[in-house]
Structures are given as structure tokens and as C-alpha cells.
Design an enzyme around this catalytic site. Structure first.
Site, mmCIF file in Angstrom:
data_model
loop_
_atom_site.group_PDB
_atom_site.id
_atom_site.type_symbol
_atom_site.label_atom_id
_atom_site.label_comp_id
_atom_site.label_asym_id
_atom_site.label_seq_id
_atom_site.Cartn_x
_atom_site.Cartn_y
_atom_site.Cartn_z
ATOM 1 N N PRO A 141 0.806 -1.221 0.000
ATOM 2 C CA PRO A 141 0.000 0.000 0.000
ATOM 3 C C PRO A 141 0.840 1.273 0.000
ATOM 4 O O PRO A 141 1.829 1.381 0.740
ATOM 5 C CB PRO A 141 -0.823 -0.117 1.279
ATOM 6 C CG PRO A 141 -0.935 -1.592 1.506
ATOM 7 C CD PRO A 141 0.379 -2.163 1.052
ATOM 8 N N CYS A 142 0.410 2.251 -0.809
ATOM 9 C CA CYS A 142 1.171 3.495 -0.957
ATOM 10 C C CYS A 142 0.539 4.661 -0.207
ATOM 11 O O CYS A 142 1.085 5.768 -0.211
ATOM 12 C CB CYS A 142 1.299 3.860 -2.434
ATOM 13 S SG CYS A 142 -0.276 4.314 -3.214
#
Length: 294
Positions: A141-142
Site C-alpha cells: 500500500p502506498c
């Protein structure tokens, strides 16, 4: 150093699989691969993965189980309905039976291990590396790295979604045989100043495992796509091998070449919905008030 040559069938393992972009890329390249494992707790992208890659799989994997048994399994696996938190078991049990069976079947059809925090290195099934080339992708996840998010970072033990990177470290530590290739894709901030200490620690860990790392920020517009979209990539190869990123492709298309001439009215956002979205973005801090419509 010689470049690494893939001369065995590929077993693809997609951690944080989403809709299966890496599988799409291998498919489009005509690679000899099978989807060996996926890992995605968010049920909506997993449903898309099923529709894109496994649409022909119509088997009812849930047939031998009652509604209550399926609900218990989904709860134990740690599914998420929002990509942020696992669903509580009581909420899962309140879902209609058709919904439970569909989610269950999507998971099995996509060989999905679901929640990365609930699995072990053995669950990835890396074995017989003399017969297969294993590629593990990890587009973690960014949200906590991107400038569009809260930039909470990815420190180990921080509890942020981007901190899920360190679950990959745990899995690699638990494996008896290591995959030959690792592929990371994320926003450029993953290897920039605020997160550089973590990125360097991650590279050091992989080097200690025997990988040689090649990292670079690439832009879609440099590879024939009319979009200014940067992404950070790192290819890690087990052993002392060389790797060269692809050469750039001249941009010969514009957005007009990609847009449809006619678009159905249902795809347009009306003014009321747009105003609601803008208000929500401002309240969440993701959009400054000066950007609001007059």
C-alpha cells in the site's frame, strides 16, 4: 556479470495482488507463467481479479459448507471490505448467503491467501526452484507514502498500511527456499528523502538474503503512454546477476488516441455528486479549500 535468464516455467506470486496488474503484464508479454498464489484481503479488487483472470472458473468451492462455516472461514482469513480494516465476524455473519459464497469462491478461484498478516512463508509454497522460476511481486500500500495521502511513512512497527512492507521481510525469513525474482512497484516517495532510511534498510535486508537489487523511478510517458505518471520499481534477483531496465519508447500517442468518441451518459458525474466529492475531500484534508469550485 551475466543477465539472469528465465528458462523455466514461471510461478507468479502476487502479494497485495489488487486486480492482478503483474499477471496482466506477463500475459501481454506472452510469458510462460501460471498464477501460483495471490494475497489480497480487500474483497472488491479480488472480485475484479477473478473477473479478469479466472472468469472461466465457475466451480462452487463453497458447496460443501454451510453459511455459518463459510462466515467463520472468511473471518479467520481476515477479509476486508474497505482495504483498511478486517471485517468483524458479526458483520460477516450478517451478510446474505449469496454474498458469502461469492466472496469465498472468488478467494479460491484466485488462489488467494487473503491477509498477509495471517500467513507464513510456507504458505507461499516456494519449492522445486530447479524446475520453476518464482516471481514474487509486492506492490504494498502506498497511502502512507503518497503526497495525496497523510504521508505517515512505512517505519517497521508503525502500524501504517505502507508498513506492510515488513510483512514481506517476515515471509522471506520464514521460507526454506527463496524465490529467484522479486518485483517491487510503488510511488516514487518510497525511495525519496522521508522514507529513504527504510528503503535502504529494505535493500540491505535483501542483500543479506543473497539478492542483488536494481531500483529506478520510471515515467509512463517515457514508455509510449501519454500520461505523466512516475512509479518506483525495484527488481531483486537471487544471485550475482546483471539487470538492465527497458529502454525508453518514443511517445507517439496523445490522450485523444485513447479516449472513446462516444461515452454513455451514465459515466458522467453530475454537479451534485461532484460537489459532494469536493466537500468530502476538503473535510478529509486531501484537498485545499482554494481548489473548491466557486
Amino acid at each position: 556479470m551475466q543477465p539472469y535468464k528465465i528458462d523455466k516455467p514461471i510461478r507468479l506470486i502476487e502479494l497485495f495482488a489488487g486486480i492482478g496488474s503483474q499477471a496482466m503484464a506477463l500475459r501481454n508479454l506472452g510469458a510462460n507463467f501460471t498464477t501460483y498464489r495471490t494475497c489480497e484481503w480487500w474483497i472488491q479488487p479480488n472480485a475484479s481479479y477473478k473477473a479478469i483472470h479466472c472468469a472461466d472458473d465457475t466451480k462452487d468451492y463453497s458447496a460443501d459448507f454451510s453459511k455459518e462455516q463459510i462466515a467463520e472461514k472468511l473471518s479467520r482469513w481476515g477479509i476486508s471490505n474497505n482495504g483498511k480494516d478486517p471485517m468483524a465476524e458479526d458483520k460477516i455473519r450478517k451478510k446474505p448467503e449469496w454474498w458469502l459464497r461469492e466472496v469465498y469462491n472468488n478467494i479460491w478461484a484466485t488462489k488467494n491467501l487473503v491477509n498477509i498478516q495471517n500467513i507464513t512463508g510456507d504458505d507461499l509454497g516456494v519449492a522445486e526452484t530447479d524446475k520453476y522460476t518464482y516471481i514474487v511481486t509486492y506492490s504494498f500500500p502506498c497511502q502512507d507514502l503518497s503526497v495525496a495521502g497523510k504521508m505517515a511513512g512505512m517505519d517497521k512497527g508503525s502500524g501504517t498500511r505502507s508498513g506492510m512492507l515488513w510483512e514481506v521481510e517476515r515471509l522471506l525469513d520464514e521460507m526454506k527456499e527463496l524465490p529467484q525474482i522479486l518485483l517491487m512497484e510503488n510511488v516514487p516517495q518510497v525511495m525519496q528523502r522521508k522514507n529513504l532510511h527504510n528503503f535502504e534498510a529494505w535493500q540491505e535486508f535483501l542483500t543479506g538474503k543473497g539478492y542483488k537489487n536494481y531500483a529506478k523511478i520510471l515515467n509512463a510517458k517515457d514508455f509510449g503512454i501519454p500520461q505523466n505518471r512516475q512509479r518506483a520499481y525495484m527488481v531483486s534477483i537471487l544471485g550475482d546477476y546483471d539487470y538492465q531496465f527497458p529502454e525508453e519508447i518514443p511517445l507517439e500517442k496523445t490522450m485523444d488516441d485513447l479516449l472513446e468518441d462516444e461515452v454513455e451518459e451514465k459515466f458522467y458525474v453530475n454537479s451534485e455528486a461532484a460537489d459532494g466529492l469536493i466537500t468530502e475531500l476538503i473535510q478529509s484534508g486531501r484537498l485545499e479549500k482554494k481548489c473548491q469550485k466557486p
